[in-house]
Scaffold this active site. Structure first.
Site, PDB file in Angstrom:
ATOM      1  N   THR A   1      -6.202-104.221 -34.600  1.00 19.30           N
ATOM      2  CA  THR A   1      -7.403-104.452 -35.400  1.00 19.30           C
ATOM      3  C   THR A   1      -6.974-104.448 -36.856  1.00 19.30           C
ATOM      4  OG1 THR A   1      -8.860-103.427 -33.770  1.00 19.30           O
ATOM      5  CG2 THR A   1      -9.682-103.602 -36.027  1.00 19.30           C
TER       6      THR A   1
ATOM      7  N   LYS B   1     -14.203-108.375 -34.006  1.00 17.47           N
ATOM      8  CA  LYS B   1     -13.894-106.958 -33.796  1.00 17.47           C
ATOM      9  C   LYS B   1     -14.647-106.089 -34.794  1.00 17.47           C
ATOM     10  CE  LYS B   1     -12.027-103.267 -32.103  1.00 17.47           C
ATOM     11  NZ  LYS B   1     -10.607-102.967 -31.973  1.00 17.47           N
TER      12      LYS B   1
ATOM     13  N   LYS C   1     -10.003 -96.463 -40.336  1.00 19.23           N
ATOM     14  CA  LYS C   1      -9.372 -97.676 -40.865  1.00 19.23           C
ATOM     15  C   LYS C   1     -10.227 -98.897 -40.580  1.00 19.23           C
ATOM     16  CE  LYS C   1      -6.659 -99.751 -38.224  1.00 19.23           C
ATOM     17  NZ  LYS C   1      -6.708-100.829 -37.186  1.00 19.23           N
TER      18      LYS C   1
END
Length: 293
Positions: free
Chosen positions: A102, A177, A245
């Protein structure tokens, strides 16, 4: 365009919590799998099953027909692809590159453009489903890139996931995502609050879960992570630090698009608080600890 054949050599970079299972499925399918991990001990189980460990990314890139990356942060992706001893400087013409980390949509586009210039083929293909999905080969895989490249590597992706969708051009997988992580962020707060409420009300949390997961409140996080919260299992299926993150990437992208995301902002603040208390290497379900005091 025909799919890649089973003699394809696959290089897998990043054999952590999820990467280990994903690479294992490729081994089980009969592919020759080369692995690289900064902590070589994490690849030991795969090596015992037939994987070949490589000491450097460059060594892996030179030999592989397909390189899959599943590392931690965008900076790691950048280093693996663009570093002096990285993929682009060492992979052969025609190599297929699949970044399943990701990462940022902008970096995905940059990788795609560099691959095109070097006559390689790149996809951004982040995943969802956590350690369970990886272990059971039931990951959701969100893909960005060219349709012909996608079709060639689809059989490889199908060894790791079941819900595999080409979302659009380079970067579209990463944007998708972010949609996934935004939905999870607010949902995780709701799951934690519901389980904490059940306890405060003197209810049996397992019994409450049995009722509410089958109704309108149902979600993957409720069914898969609430039981871990109830049992006190905070081992990582997905690390708190990696979720932070991801939320940071989503917040930055939303800001660029002038989109307000108050639920995401609150979730990020709570997870930052959780990490500051020493839980950054716990699973995302550890957010429950902030509520269950």
């Amino acid at each position: 365009m025909t799919a890649l054949h089973e003699q394809t050599v696959i290089g897998f970079i990043g054999t952590g919590v999820m990467g280990k299972s994903m690479a294992g499925h490729l081994l089980q399918a009969g592919y020759r799998v080369l692995v690289y991990n900064r902590t070589s001990a994490k690849a030991a189980e795969l090596v015992s099953r037939g994987a070949e460990v490589k000491e450097r990314v460059a060594d892996l890139a030179r030999e592989a027909d397909v390189v899959i990356t599943m590392v931690g942060y965008p900076r790691d992706v950048e280093e693996v692809y663009f570093g002096t001893h990285g993929i682009f400087e060492n992979a052969k013409t025609g190599t297929y590159l699949i970044d399943m980390t990701t990462s940022t949509p902008s970096l995905a586009k940059r990788i795609y453009e560099q691959a095109r210039d070097k006559e390689m083929h790149a996809l951004d293909a982040p995943v969802s489903g956590g350690d369970i999905g990886a272990r059971e080969a039931r990951l959701t895989i969100m893909v960005g890139g060219d349709a012909d490249t996608f079709e060639r590597v689809r059989p490889i992706l199908e060894r790791m996931g079941t819900n595999i969708v080409l979302q659009g051009p380079a970067g579209a997988g990463q944007h998708t995502k972010m949609c996934n992580q935004i939905a999870i962020a607010s949902n995780m707060m709701g799951v934690c609050e519901a389980m904490a409420y059940a306890r405060k009300a003197g209810l049996n949390p397992e019994s409450v879960l049995k009722s509410i997961e089958a109704g309108a409140a149902g979600s993957w996080s409720l069914s898969n992570l609430a039981p871990r919260m109830i049992s006190g299992n905070f081992e990582p299926g997905f690390y708190v630090k990696h979720f932070i993150k991801d939320m940071g990437i989503a917040l930055e992208a939303a800001k660029e698009m002038e989109l307000d995301t108050p639920g995401l902002e609150l979730a990020k603040r709570l997870y930052d608080q959780l990490a500051a208390s020493g839980e950054e290497n716990s699973g995302t379900q550890a957010l429950f600890k902030l509520y269950d005091r």
